[in-house]
Design an enzyme around this catalytic site. Structure first.
Site, PDB file in Angstrom:
ATOM      1  N   MET A  78       1.224  -1.118   0.080  1.00 19.07           N
ATOM      2  CA  MET A  78       0.121  -0.022  -0.047  1.00 19.07           C
ATOM      3  C   MET A  78       1.218   0.848   0.059  1.00 19.07           C
ATOM      4  SD  MET A  78      -2.903  -1.446   2.570  1.00 19.07           S
ATOM      5  CE  MET A  78      -1.880  -1.905   3.927  1.00 19.07           C
ATOM      6  N   ASP A  79       1.638   1.866  -0.932  1.00 20.28           N
ATOM      7  CA  ASP A  79       2.352   2.363  -1.336  1.00 20.28           C
ATOM      8  C   ASP A  79       1.980   4.070  -2.079  1.00 20.28           C
ATOM      9  OD1 ASP A  79       5.909   2.794  -2.800  1.00 20.28           O
ATOM     10  OD2 ASP A  79       5.130   3.770  -1.441  1.00 20.28           O
ATOM     11  N   GLY A  80       2.033   5.021  -0.821  1.00 22.10           N
ATOM     12  CA  GLY A  80       1.610   6.167  -2.062  1.00 22.10           C
ATOM     13  C   GLY A  80       1.034   7.432  -0.820  1.00 22.10           C
ATOM     14  N   THR A 111       0.877   0.133  -5.560  1.00 27.33           N
ATOM     15  CA  THR A 111       0.872   1.186  -6.131  1.00 27.33           C
ATOM     16  C   THR A 111       2.121   2.132  -6.388  1.00 27.33           C
ATOM     17  OG1 THR A 111       0.497   1.482  -3.580  1.00 27.33           O
ATOM     18  CG2 THR A 111      -1.384   0.540  -5.631  1.00 27.33           C
TER      19      THR A 111
END
Lengths: 271, 289
Positions: B40-42, B234
């Site tokens: 779950m990046d960003g 992501t």
């Protein structure tokens, strides 16, 4: 009697409706996937066109690459395509031309390991980078020095050959090395145990069993899918993984683009 | 006026839901992934991009997670794993770490509620990672959640907190060594050891194979789940950042450029379609391992 006839007819009708329904769904599924294949094909054509533009030097920003940022490059090749040694040699020649000095070649089944001599013979000035396995502590210092010397060498291209057995199986061998240390001194002493089971001790143990090469900055996958196919897990913590397509359709432009994109990446390492 | 607007939104919502169900119906003709993992990046970039208050990105990210879980479980994906907090994330500022821990605590309580997604889809929640590194309230909440959902058997949600792949491998090796030592001690004490404690009784060859790959694999934090079929990261980053390195040998890696709070049905659909296109090849690779 009429009643059972009726129920049989009803049953047959509903079975036929179900069959038609399933056939419809199957057709729709094939239709959706045909559309996806067409989309991917169009994207591929666009990529090929872009690669030709890059190769011909028309796109200015790809002209100068900060190649120094790429210290170690790994290439994963699908085992069936790994037999195409001439293509691999061509790829390595492109890399040499770009200025990449240290390359690790990986394929799952170790076919590249078998073609090692042929590849090294046909690549001018390339040397084999081998992580030796050793058990005597006095050789640690020698091996580290050797490794550093080879990697600092900017004159020659170094090639490392890795396969699936250098991944999980090597970790099992390294576990046995640590177990020996543990059984000799760490069992009763909690402090000793904490000193033995650390990530740096694991890295040393992997070096001991001959699977302790450097961590690649960039990993290029030549195959049908973006998948690292079992490249040693311990070495790809922060490696950028890029899919290049099948080896048979490799081209110079997409190689440059992949390296350029890599040099533009900024990592936080979790912070 | 307000009522009409609400009604329109409701009808629109129902239509979208129906469309999604139809799409799932068509897609389930092909192979359905058994296990999907998410990095779950960003979240922080989203906060900056939308000029929101600090921490808002993570909160919106949590709703995005709930939507993705809904899509996964509705489609029939049995195992979902999420990279919630890495051991490296402890290096962030203490305030940021604390606010993430507070958010985690709040959300763990929320998912255990009656109408939550966990109970609706019969999801068993597992926290994978070095839980000893977490503060006591978070660790206790995690253990409570695992206990409360232990009987659920329709699907599994693995939340990786205080996790890195290298730490997982290291921990599995340590557990294997300790287990092997206990085994040898037991053999020795029952008289069948022949002095194995000093390992003098083993040949060099045998000593290299005392700990087997299967011993290490059964002690991994992620041993309860099969290897992932798809890993979705992501914000377009192409690295795994020390996540499921051991388990991703035959896994399709997908990196959409959207930030995690922006992820939606479109990206999920694209991941499934691409997975189905290369499933035959990946399955062949898996069988060859």
């Amino acid at each position: 009697m009429d009643f059972s006839n009726e129920s049989r007819v009803l049953h047959r009708c509903s079975a036929q409706v179900l069959d038609i329904g399933n056939l419809l769904l199957l057709s729709l599924w094939h239709l959706v996937h045909s559309i996806i294949s067409i989309c991917n094909f169009t994207l591929d054509i666009a990529n090929v066109l872009e690669s030709y533009l890059i190769s011909s030097g028309l796109l200015g920003r790809y002209k100068s690459l900060h190649i120094a940022k790429l210290r170690y490059l790994a290439i994963v090749i699908e085992s069936e395509e790994a037999y195409q040694t001439s293509k691999i040699i061509e790829l390595l020649q492109w890399l040499e031309a770009v200025g990449v000095k240290h390359v690790c070649l990986y394929d799952k089944e170790g076919i590249l390991k078998k073609s090692k001599d042929f590849i090294l013979e046909n690549l001018d000035g390339a040397i084999w980078f081998q992580v030796l396995s050793y058990w005597q502590p006095s050789i640690y210092a020698m091996q580290d020095a050797h490794e550093n010397n080879v990697l600092l060498d900017q004159q020659h291209m170094t090639l490392e050959f890795v396969s699936f057995s250098d991944g999980k199986e090597a970790v099992a061998k390294a576990a046995n090395v640590l177990f020996m240390k543990y059984s000799k001194s760490g069992v009763t002493d909690q402090n000793q145990k904490e000193k033995i089971f650390t990530e740096s001790q694991m890295s040393e143990a992997l070096k001991t069993v001959g699977s302790g090469g450097p961590e690649p900055d960039l990993l290029l996958v030549y195959g049908p899918a973006r998948c690292h196919l079992g490249f040693p897990a311990w070495r790809i913590k922060y490696t950028e993984i890029v899919h290049m397509g099948p080896l048979k359709s490799m081209n110079y432009g997409s190689l440059i683009k992949a390296i350029y994109k890599f040099t533009m990446v900024r990592q936080n390492y979790g912070k | 006026m307000e009522r009409i607007r609400e009604r329109v939104i409701q009808i629109y919502g129902n239509l979208v839901s129906l469309l999604q169900k139809c799409i799932f119906c068509i897609l389930s003709v092909g192979p359905i992934p058994n296990h999907i993992a998410f990095i779950m990046d960003g979240n922080r970039r989203f906060t900056k991009k939308c000029k929101l208050m600090e921490g808002a990105g993570h909160k919106i990210g949590f709703s995005a997670l709930m939507s993705m879980l809904k899509y996964c479980y509705e489609f029939g994906v049995r195992y979902v794993t999420v990279y919630a907090f890495s051991i490296e994330n402890f290096k962030r500022s203490p305030e940021e770490v604390q606010s993430l821990m507070d958010l985690m605590l709040e959300k763990i309580e929320e998912i255990l509620k009656e109408q939550s997604i966990v109970n609706r889809y019969g999801v068993r929640v597992i926290f994978s990672g070095n839980l000893k590194l977490l503060s006591e309230p978070v660790r206790l909440a995690a253990e409570r959640a695992m206990l409360a959902t232990a009987k659920n058997s329709k699907a599994v949600l693995s939340i990786c907190v205080a996790y890195t792949s290298t730490n997982e491998i290291m921990h599995a090796v340590q557990e294997s060594c300790e287990e092997k030592w206990d085994e040898i001690t037991l053999l020795n004490s029952s008289g069948a050891g022949y002095g194995l404690i000093s390992l003098g009784g083993y040949e060099q060859d045998e000593m290299d194979h005392l700990i087997k790959l299967t011993d290490i694999e059964k002690h991994m934090y992620m041993a309860a789940a099969p290897d992932p079929d798809i890993i979705i990261r992501t914000s377009g980053e192409t690295r795994l950042s020390n996540f499921l390195l051991w388990q991703s040998a035959n896994c399709y890696l997908y990196s959409p450029s959207v930030l995690w709070p922006e992820i939606g049905f479109r990206q999920f659909l694209w991941a499934i379609l691409n997975f189905q296109q290369i499933h035959f090849y990946l399955d062949k690779q898996r069988k060859q391992s």
